[in-house]
Design a protein around this motif. Structure first.
Motif, PDB file in Angstrom:
ATOM      1  N   GLU A 113       1.130   2.697  -5.104  1.00  0.00           N
ATOM      2  CA  GLU A 113       2.427   2.138  -4.706  1.00  0.00           C
ATOM      3  C   GLU A 113       2.559   2.087  -3.175  1.00  0.00           C
ATOM      4  N   THR A 114       3.355   1.130  -2.666  1.00  0.00           N
ATOM      5  CA  THR A 114       3.635   1.099  -1.229  1.00  0.00           C
ATOM      6  C   THR A 114       5.097   1.414  -0.982  1.00  0.00           C
ATOM      7  N   VAL A 115       5.321   2.453  -0.187  1.00  0.00           N
ATOM      8  CA  VAL A 115       6.676   2.885   0.141  1.00  0.00           C
ATOM      9  C   VAL A 115       6.894   2.655   1.636  1.00  0.00           C
ATOM     10  N   GLY A 116       7.936   1.917   1.968  1.00  0.00           N
ATOM     11  CA  GLY A 116       8.277   1.692   3.364  1.00  0.00           C
ATOM     12  C   GLY A 116       9.340   2.689   3.808  1.00  0.00           C
ATOM     13  N   VAL A 117       9.301   3.090   5.074  1.00  0.00           N
ATOM     14  CA  VAL A 117      10.286   4.034   5.601  1.00  0.00           C
ATOM     15  C   VAL A 117      10.929   3.428   6.845  1.00  0.00           C
ATOM     16  N   VAL A 118      12.277   3.327   6.814  1.00  0.00           N
ATOM     17  CA  VAL A 118      12.993   2.771   7.963  1.00  0.00           C
ATOM     18  C   VAL A 118      14.098   3.727   8.420  1.00  0.00           C
ATOM     19  N   GLY A 119      14.528   3.532   9.648  1.00  0.00           N
ATOM     20  CA  GLY A 119      15.598   4.359  10.223  1.00  0.00           C
ATOM     21  C   GLY A 119      15.419   4.400  11.732  1.00  0.00           C
ATOM     22  N   GLU A 120      16.516   4.730  12.415  1.00  0.00           N
ATOM     23  CA  GLU A 120      16.467   4.719  13.870  1.00  0.00           C
ATOM     24  C   GLU A 120      15.578   5.829  14.424  1.00  0.00           C
ATOM     25  N   VAL A 123      -2.000  -9.545  17.460  1.00  0.00           N
ATOM     26  CA  VAL A 123      -2.915  -8.898  16.507  1.00  0.00           C
ATOM     27  C   VAL A 123      -2.180  -8.093  15.430  1.00  0.00           C
ATOM     28  N   ARG A 124      -0.860  -8.015  15.563  1.00  0.00           N
ATOM     29  CA  ARG A 124      -0.104  -7.203  14.585  1.00  0.00           C
ATOM     30  C   ARG A 124      -0.308  -7.699  13.165  1.00  0.00           C
ATOM     31  N   ALA A 125      -0.199  -9.016  12.987  1.00  0.00           N
ATOM     32  CA  ALA A 125      -0.305  -9.571  11.637  1.00  0.00           C
ATOM     33  C   ALA A 125      -1.678  -9.290  11.048  1.00  0.00           C
ATOM     34  N   GLN A 126      -2.711  -9.323  11.899  1.00  0.00           N
ATOM     35  CA  GLN A 126      -4.071  -9.059  11.390  1.00  0.00           C
ATOM     36  C   GLN A 126      -4.173  -7.636  10.837  1.00  0.00           C
ATOM     37  N   ILE A 127      -3.583  -6.691  11.565  1.00  0.00           N
ATOM     38  CA  ILE A 127      -3.676  -5.291  11.135  1.00  0.00           C
ATOM     39  C   ILE A 127      -2.842  -5.071   9.862  1.00  0.00           C
ATOM     40  N   LEU A 128      -1.672  -5.710   9.804  1.00  0.00           N
ATOM     41  CA  LEU A 128      -0.853  -5.586   8.581  1.00  0.00           C
ATOM     42  C   LEU A 128      -1.587  -6.186   7.383  1.00  0.00           C
ATOM     43  N   ASN A 129      -2.197  -7.355   7.595  1.00  0.00           N
ATOM     44  CA  ASN A 129      -2.925  -7.984   6.498  1.00  0.00           C
ATOM     45  C   ASN A 129      -4.113  -7.137   6.070  1.00  0.00           C
ATOM     46  N   LEU A 130      -4.748  -6.500   7.047  1.00  0.00           N
ATOM     47  CA  LEU A 130      -5.869  -5.620   6.705  1.00  0.00           C
ATOM     48  C   LEU A 130      -5.387  -4.467   5.820  1.00  0.00           C
ATOM     49  N   LEU A 131      -4.254  -3.876   6.194  1.00  0.00           N
ATOM     50  CA  LEU A 131      -3.725  -2.764   5.383  1.00  0.00           C
ATOM     51  C   LEU A 131      -3.394  -3.233   3.965  1.00  0.00           C
ATOM     52  N   LEU A 132      -2.779  -4.417   3.868  1.00  0.00           N
ATOM     53  CA  LEU A 132      -2.436  -4.945   2.538  1.00  0.00           C
ATOM     54  C   LEU A 132      -3.687  -5.226   1.714  1.00  0.00           C
ATOM     55  N   ASP A 133      -4.686  -5.779   2.368  1.00  0.00           N
ATOM     56  CA  ASP A 133      -5.941  -6.113   1.701  1.00  0.00           C
ATOM     57  C   ASP A 133      -6.639  -4.837   1.205  1.00  0.00           C
ATOM     58  N   LEU A 134      -6.658  -3.807   2.066  1.00  0.00           N
ATOM     59  CA  LEU A 134      -7.312  -2.548   1.683  1.00  0.00           C
ATOM     60  C   LEU A 134      -6.569  -1.883   0.533  1.00  0.00           C
ATOM     61  N   ARG A 135      -5.249  -1.979   0.601  1.00  0.00           N
ATOM     62  CA  ARG A 135      -4.443  -1.404  -0.475  1.00  0.00           C
ATOM     63  C   ARG A 135      -4.839  -2.027  -1.817  1.00  0.00           C
ATOM     64  N   GLU A 136      -4.967  -3.352  -1.826  1.00  0.00           N
ATOM     65  CA  GLU A 136      -5.341  -4.035  -3.067  1.00  0.00           C
ATOM     66  C   GLU A 136      -6.745  -3.654  -3.514  1.00  0.00           C
ATOM     67  N   ARG A 137      -7.670  -3.716  -2.537  1.00  0.00           N
ATOM     68  CA  ARG A 137      -9.071  -3.525  -2.917  1.00  0.00           C
ATOM     69  C   ARG A 137      -9.380  -2.099  -3.317  1.00  0.00           C
ATOM     70  N   LEU A 138      -8.714  -1.134  -2.668  1.00  0.00           N
ATOM     71  CA  LEU A 138      -9.043   0.271  -2.914  1.00  0.00           C
ATOM     72  C   LEU A 138      -8.016   0.951  -3.823  1.00  0.00           C
ATOM     73  N   LEU A 184      -5.006   1.856  -3.072  1.00  0.00           N
ATOM     74  CA  LEU A 184      -4.384   2.953  -2.318  1.00  0.00           C
ATOM     75  C   LEU A 184      -2.883   3.028  -2.560  1.00  0.00           C
ATOM     76  N   ALA A 185      -2.338   4.243  -2.490  1.00  0.00           N
ATOM     77  CA  ALA A 185      -0.905   4.383  -2.250  1.00  0.00           C
ATOM     78  C   ALA A 185      -0.738   4.298  -0.733  1.00  0.00           C
ATOM     79  N   LEU A 186       0.301   3.586  -0.305  1.00  0.00           N
ATOM     80  CA  LEU A 186       0.490   3.385   1.128  1.00  0.00           C
ATOM     81  C   LEU A 186       1.930   3.740   1.491  1.00  0.00           C
ATOM     82  N   VAL A 187       2.088   4.567   2.508  1.00  0.00           N
ATOM     83  CA  VAL A 187       3.425   4.812   3.058  1.00  0.00           C
ATOM     84  C   VAL A 187       3.436   4.188   4.437  1.00  0.00           C
ATOM     85  N   PHE A 188       4.383   3.296   4.659  1.00  0.00           N
ATOM     86  CA  PHE A 188       4.378   2.461   5.843  1.00  0.00           C
ATOM     87  C   PHE A 188       5.674   2.673   6.610  1.00  0.00           C
TER      88      PHE A 188
END
Ligand SMILES: Nc1ncnc2c1ncn2[C@@H]1O[C@H](COP(=O)(O)OP(=O)(O)OP(=O)(O)O)[C@@H](O)[C@H]1O
Ligand code: SF4
Ligand SMILES: [Mg+2]
Length: 335
Positions: A40-47, A188-203, A205-209
């Motif tokens: 699962e991917t869980v996002g964390v937001v807040g000031e 390059v931000r989008a490239q790194i985000l896409n890499l994380l998403l791609d790795l999550r799918e392929r591996l 992974l649970a991801l906390v972002f």
């Protein structure tokens, strides 16, 4: 099956600059309950200062809670013997920090940085470890030619790829990325985000972002956690529109950066965030909340389940969901 589970976790620091015998305490994390399921991917937001990085460090087992339990695969992490805890943490989790230039040892070439966790945890044979290093570089899209490069010779994006590869070295179930793109060039931000998403799918992974960029968090995640002054105040399914958030603080955060396809009226957040050394009584948001009353000063509300599954919030006077039939607010979301 959960990758990690927090129950009643508190982290209290001694305030910086309060001296050896100072009594000031910083309530960095208060009563956090959170389960991250496998895959699962869980996002964390807040000031800034609300405890996102503290939560991230607790999740990857490098911050010991002052109280509460952290459970990895059904076992209490902090009651394990130290050596077992280190190997459990090393093999189950990886952390990607905000700034790859300070997170990597600048005297070691990429190959050594990636081999280090394999050496420390004595994974496989020497030759097997070198193979794994090559595999990791391939996984994150780093050319082989960079194996002998030092971090200082790499671009910011390449350095963050090295940091991600290192986090993946021991094949963890959970990767926590704490503002992984905020120190990088916008290009390059989008490239790194896409890499994380791609790795999550392929591996799988649970991801906390963790990120300040709420739109990105919502796009990346299955579930979004809102934090305020050390507390988790709402959990929303990421696919819900901004107008479905029930906690006033989440609604204000989400409304500040509406998607083009589901505009909501922006709600201004006014006034300073109170000090984490002396949080307000009751609900910590009450000093800035337009719905606060006496009850809010008396008691922190428990979680209430919203009508939709996976959505819960802590508020005595939640805002109403925006009606689904309001045309301007009911346009299809981006896929
Ligand atoms: N080692 C420490 N000693 C004392 N106070 C600390 C320590 N680490 C964090 N804090 C305090 O704990 C609170 C939560 O900090 P944390 O870094 O988790 O916030 P954050 O949400 O990650 O903020 P940012 O968005 O700026 O990264 C803050 O008030 C911070 O000043
Ligand atoms: S509990 Fe009260 S102060 Fe806190 S967010 Fe809800 S209405 Fe506002
Ligand atoms: Mg932080």
């Amino acid at each position: 099956m959960s990758a990690v589970e927090l129950s009643g976790v508190h982290v209290i620091h001694k305030a910086r600059g309060s001296g050896l015998f100072g009594r000031d305490r910083v309530y960095a994390l208060t009563g956090a309950d959170l389960t991250v399921a496998a895959g699962e991917t869980v996002g964390v937001v807040g000031e800034s200062g609300c405890g996102k990085s503290t939560l991230a460090k607790v999740l990857v087992g490098i911050q010991r809670p002052t109280a509460g339990t952290v459970t990895f695969h059904g076992r209490d992490l902090w009651s394990m013997p130290a050596a077992e805890r280190r190997s459990t943490v090393g093999a189950s989790t990886g952390l990607v920090f905000q700034d790859p230039s300070t997170a990597l040892n600048r005297r070691l070439p990429v190959r050594r940085i990636l081999r280090d966790p394999l050496d420390v945890h004595e994974r496989g044979t020497r030759a097997g470890r070198e193979d794994r290093v090559r595999e990791l570089m391939g996984l994150v899209g780093l050319p082989r030619a960079l194996a002998e490069a030092l971090p200082g010779q790499l671009s910011g994006g390449q350095r963050q790829r090295v940091a991600i590869a290192r986090a993946l070295a021991l094949d963890p179930d959970l990767v926590v990325a704490d503002e992984p793109t905020s120190a990088l060039d916008v290009s390059v931000r989008a490239q790194i985000l896409n890499l994380l998403l791609d790795l999550r799918e392929r591996l799988g992974l649970a991801l906390v972002f963790v990120s300040h960029d709420i739109q990105t968090v919502r796009r990346m995640s299955d579930r979004v956690i809102t934090m305020y002054l050390g507390r988790i105040v709402e959990e929303t399914p990421a696919a819900e529109t901004s107008g479905q958030a029930r906690h006033p603080y989440t609604r204000a955060l989400f409304s500040a950066t509406p998607g083009l396809l589901n505009p909501v009226d922006p709600i201004p957040l006014t006034g300073p965030v109170p000090s984490a050394t002396r949080p307000p009584s009751g609900c910590p948001f009450r000093t800035r909340c337009w719905r606060a009353d006496d009850e809010c000063a008396l008691r922190m509300p428990d979680f209430t389940a919203a009508s939709r599954p996976g959505h819960r919030y802590r508020c005595h006077h939640p805002v109403h969901p925006v009606e689904e039939d309001q045309p301007s607010r009911n346009l299809p979301r981006e896929p």
